[in-house]
Design an enzyme around this catalytic site. Sequence first.
Site, PDB file in Angstrom:
ATOM      1  N   ARG B 297       0.823  -1.210   0.000  1.00  0.00           N
ATOM      2  CA  ARG B 297       0.000   0.000   0.000  1.00  0.00           C
ATOM      3  C   ARG B 297       0.855   1.256   0.000  1.00  0.00           C
ATOM      4  O   ARG B 297       0.588   2.196  -0.744  1.00  0.00           O
ATOM      5  CB  ARG B 297      -0.959  -0.024   1.194  1.00  0.00           C
ATOM      6  CG  ARG B 297      -2.102  -0.960   0.930  1.00  0.00           C
ATOM      7  CD  ARG B 297      -3.093  -1.128   2.057  1.00  0.00           C
ATOM      8  NE  ARG B 297      -4.186  -1.948   1.545  1.00  0.00           N
ATOM      9  CZ  ARG B 297      -5.286  -2.268   2.218  1.00  0.00           C
ATOM     10  NH1 ARG B 297      -5.442  -1.829   3.453  1.00  0.00           N
ATOM     11  NH2 ARG B 297      -6.226  -3.007   1.649  1.00  0.00           N
ATOM     12  N   TYR B 441      -5.996  -0.659  -7.295  1.00  0.00           N
ATOM     13  CA  TYR B 441      -5.486  -1.934  -6.754  1.00  0.00           C
ATOM     14  C   TYR B 441      -4.914  -1.782  -5.341  1.00  0.00           C
ATOM     15  O   TYR B 441      -4.859  -0.697  -4.815  1.00  0.00           O
ATOM     16  CB  TYR B 441      -4.559  -2.658  -7.729  1.00  0.00           C
ATOM     17  CG  TYR B 441      -3.277  -2.029  -8.220  1.00  0.00           C
ATOM     18  CD1 TYR B 441      -2.730  -0.870  -7.698  1.00  0.00           C
ATOM     19  CD2 TYR B 441      -2.587  -2.666  -9.264  1.00  0.00           C
ATOM     20  CE1 TYR B 441      -1.543  -0.360  -8.188  1.00  0.00           C
ATOM     21  CE2 TYR B 441      -1.390  -2.156  -9.757  1.00  0.00           C
ATOM     22  CZ  TYR B 441      -0.878  -1.011  -9.209  1.00  0.00           C
ATOM     23  OH  TYR B 441       0.292  -0.515  -9.694  1.00  0.00           O
ATOM     24  N   GLU B 442      -4.574  -2.879  -4.740  1.00  0.00           N
ATOM     25  CA  GLU B 442      -4.135  -2.914  -3.330  1.00  0.00           C
ATOM     26  C   GLU B 442      -5.195  -2.367  -2.380  1.00  0.00           C
ATOM     27  O   GLU B 442      -4.861  -1.742  -1.361  1.00  0.00           O
ATOM     28  CB  GLU B 442      -2.848  -2.113  -3.148  1.00  0.00           C
ATOM     29  CG  GLU B 442      -1.637  -2.725  -3.771  1.00  0.00           C
ATOM     30  CD  GLU B 442      -1.351  -4.107  -3.217  1.00  0.00           C
ATOM     31  OE1 GLU B 442      -0.938  -4.958  -4.003  1.00  0.00           O
ATOM     32  OE2 GLU B 442      -1.580  -4.344  -2.023  1.00  0.00           O
ATOM     33  N   GLY B 443      -6.469  -2.617  -2.692  1.00  0.00           N
ATOM     34  CA  GLY B 443      -7.564  -2.011  -1.922  1.00  0.00           C
ATOM     35  C   GLY B 443      -7.870  -0.654  -2.516  1.00  0.00           C
ATOM     36  O   GLY B 443      -7.020   0.236  -2.491  1.00  0.00           O
ATOM     37  N   GLN B 448      -9.296   2.190   1.493  1.00  0.00           N
ATOM     38  CA  GLN B 448      -8.279   2.823   2.342  1.00  0.00           C
ATOM     39  C   GLN B 448      -8.937   3.815   3.302  1.00  0.00           C
ATOM     40  O   GLN B 448      -8.585   3.896   4.474  1.00  0.00           O
ATOM     41  CB  GLN B 448      -7.237   3.582   1.493  1.00  0.00           C
ATOM     42  CG  GLN B 448      -6.553   2.751   0.424  1.00  0.00           C
ATOM     43  CD  GLN B 448      -5.796   1.572   0.966  1.00  0.00           C
ATOM     44  OE1 GLN B 448      -5.196   1.654   2.033  1.00  0.00           O
ATOM     45  NE2 GLN B 448      -5.849   0.443   0.270  1.00  0.00           N
TER      46      GLN B 448
END
Lengths: 590, 590
Positions: B297, B441-443, B448
């Site tokens: 992240r 991406y990555e949440g 977040q």
Amino acid sequence: MSDYNAPLRDLRFVLHEVFNASEVWAQLPQLQETVDSETADAILEEAAKVTGQLIAPLSRNGDEQGAQWDNGIVTTPDGFKEAYNTYIEGGWVGLSGNPAYGGMGMPKMLSVQFEEMLYAADSSFALYSALTSGACLAIDAHASEALKNTYLPPLYAGRWAGVMCLTEAHAGTDLGLIRTRATENSDGSYKITGSKIFITGGEQDLTENIIHLVLAKLPNAPEGARGISLFLVPKINVNTDGSLGNANAVTCGSIEHKMGIKASATCVMNFDDAKGYLVGEPNKGLAAMFTMMNYERLSIGIQGIGCAETSYQRAADYARERIQSRAATGVQNPEQTADPIIVHADVRRMLLTMKSMTEGSRAFACYVGKQLDIAKFSPDPVLAEQAQDLVALLTPVTKAFFTDTGLESCIHGQQVFGGHGYVREWGQEQLVRDVRIAQIYEGTNGIQALDLVGRKIVANRGEYLTAFTQRIREQASQPETLYSAEVLSAVARLESVSQWLLEKAADDKNEVGAASVEYLHLFGYVAYAWMWSRMATAAQKNHAQEPDFYSAKLATADFYFSRMLPRTLSLETSIKAGSEPLYGLAAEQF
Amino acid sequence: MSDYNAPLRDLRFVLHEVFNASEVWAQLPQLQETVDSETADAILEEAAKVTGQLIAPLSRNGDEQGAQWDNGIVTTPDGFKEAYNTYIEGGWVGLSGNPAYGGMGMPKMLSVQFEEMLYAADSSFALYSALTSGACLAIDAHASEALKNTYLPPLYAGRWAGVMCLTEAHAGTDLGLIRTRATENSDGSYKITGSKIFITGGEQDLTENIIHLVLAKLPNAPEGARGISLFLVPKINVNTDGSLGNANAVTCGSIEHKMGIKASATCVMNFDDAKGYLVGEPNKGLAAMFTMMNYERLSIGIQGIGCAETSYQRAADYARERIQSRAATGVQNPEQTADPIIVHADVRRMLLTMKSMTEGSRAFACYVGKQLDIAKFSPDPVLAEQAQDLVALLTPVTKAFFTDTGLESCIHGQQVFGGHGYVREWGQEQLVRDVRIAQIYEGTNGIQALDLVGRKIVANRGEYLTAFTQRIREQASQPETLYSAEVLSAVARLESVSQWLLEKAADDKNEVGAASVEYLHLFGYVAYAWMWSRMATAAQKNHAQEPDFYSAKLATADFYFSRMLPRTLSLETSIKAGSEPLYGLAAEQF
């Protein structure tokens, strides 16, 4: 990929219930004979079919395949030519065209709605005819009777296409720098020589002929923008009987590889002693071209609405169908393993941002369309002039604000899809790429903002603006108006910032540019507050007849006032920081 | 297309002058032996060469050619393999890795700066090794000694790559829904069966082996997120001596066609009774995977900085070179037909927006890197825990705010180029397409924001937040601090909104989600106010030594406080409108 379905109920709401189109048209003699509510609705329904069933299905492949260039020949993607032929049979290119030359004479209030559908279906396809309609407007306003008789009928019919040729490699915003030259032939025609870039639809395989409107300089013309003339240059020379003759010296050198609108051919056009005809007066070409430019600016603004609407439709469908995680308030959907993502507050925030901005833009486009109709058709010269002044004020706002908010909406519409929004399959990423150009071409949005603040506000000491805010105040003060206090407070903010700006600009020449883009956004949010107040008021009035539809309008208005309009607070503070913070660095310190 | 030149002077300014890296490192025994200012500077200089000369030149072709899939084999674009081999020789993959297994043990304060350069050079290339570094972190933290001994050295060396396999077609954000299964073999290894999508670098031709970290469910595992385990699944089985054995049952079914990062292979990965090894405890896989996720992240946040920096460099160069129109204050450049566009206020506004946000992000990344170093290396457990809490609070801000502002910067950087920004030639449109994935991406950035507000603030009644704002208050109250009043006022706003949110969230479960994204932005702007105050204070202190450099910092700080920080006003008002305006429409009314 979901299909595009024209939001006919929403379009009719704006046209009839918010702006009472048939009452407007009844007061304009030429329109009174041409159109009424039923005709308008029938046209919109037919337009919905053409755009949703004929054009929208071509969009994905159009993007994948793109326009192709081979040795001067440009080929549009599979299906474009067949669809274009069906499309022009409906007379759509001449929808608002002059009936004396084969146009349908329909009001702009209606054609802005048709344009929204066209861009929503596919921006690239839309551009081929949008430019033709604009070229017709310039020819109709400025060309000789002979040119009009020869060129307008096949252009309105869509058999020929119109194109605008302004930009050169070293001259974009600053057209005074162009180098294309024109010299007079003995028969009164001209020889045009030069090279133009970024010419949308400069070459294609859809139409029998392409009519270029070209900016060029006559011998001994004054320097800069005051020495530019406008010429009509056909790709294929036209005989006196209107039949096609030999090829003119007009060639397409290459096409651009772009981020989006890939099915639209963006051409380098070379004119090599090409035969052309003067349109309007010598050295007055820029003003004549602006007849087309202003038309295209509104049209390109509407590209922002169309792309945002399509993105919204898909995002709302996806949010209703995609299940993922549970609602914060507990399980909503016990039969399934998760709830639809539309239960989540942030997904709703994204969808409502899209919805409130797109519908605000749609209403504002119709309002500007109404002013264009009054300016063109009103028998009362005072009313016509007032409307024309409003159009001058509002055109840069439509172009820039519709497209800035259009990009924001398309980005939200992609985000709702998560990872699926980034892959090509669902089409959401294409809309981001396609809409992005609309902030750039037809004068960048920065240039629109300079036009608004510099020419339309500061140059006349706020005269047009006062006329506009008076209208808002009058309407917001009616007893039945919803959100009256909010609108009046927003207008007061706009007036206060405008007054500050008028004073500062008198002392600081950089102030207009320093404030311009944020001022245009402030103007847009205030104008949309007015639009949402009018929409809410109309929805409240008719609520009992169709409660689901109207309560959605009322709830969207509530969202707009509580979560979008506050953006004006930051804009005011930032604008009032002035130009100084922009000039603390020397060029080499960047 | 201009090349990318690492902004070494700016990086050193942040590392040494703003955050006094060598003092930090001197207090952390392990780092004291590993690194000092000179080593750090030498590493950054070498990194500048590798990224600027080796990797950046591959970016354009990487985008054009893309990763290719053919019958399960993935080929990276021309030049990637050769460049990758040179790149790993420098030991860059293990820059911050554990020295016990071949890592270089360098501080995170330094490696965030290296990562910025890597993404700035090419996002797609960067991803192949960014995921390896993250996978190493999870293996180092959670795997058995045997697994660490076998897998970490070739991963740190870059000979093998690490990959994370979480998402399935029906389970993205909501990992509790995954269907991939694991059953134990008689030798203690596991059989993994299932299909994963959106796997970055799941297959490629750069490394000898690919190590997949796969989330799967054991038989009779609890429902949802508490029943997920983590497995290490190599593409090629590894013999006990570390040599490569036969192929594992891991295949790449296809790759995605995406908006950008086209040279990064985004794979569908199929595991068909593939052999794998449990990492960490059964059913505790999600927590173990989050060791990697949190690393990624921050890394993906840094993608936002890198792309924005490259876009800024090109836009500033273009604005200095492109001549068009005259300055509002009169001719600046009499020898030429127009002035460079950097004289225009709105061009400066765009460049300064980019510059102030990118440098704010860079400083904040270094600050979070410092906390990561303290958390990892401090011999004082209290200090380490305080730092770890700050990292927990700030990680979602870095990921979402760096990338939201990164997209905004890249859009400005494209706009500065006008029509030339929309064509591929200059590379500015590629940066917009490449950076856009970083918000997803990555949440997603919405996730977040939920993490920030829900888990990191509301769940502990603002405890982490108070620790953070106390640090800001302390520093802002030092007598030499510039913009002290502005920072304190910004912090007060953040605290007031946080207090309001804590109270509202107690009664309304939708409030966290309703406020989340705008709250994260508010947090970001306030944090950057602190960063700019610190940068301005450092610049003021050293001003006499290098006036041009430091006065640019001071002028950019002035821009940030006067024209960016006011965005917090709108955010506060919009947040405080609460969740109600988001729930006025039923799902079918959208």
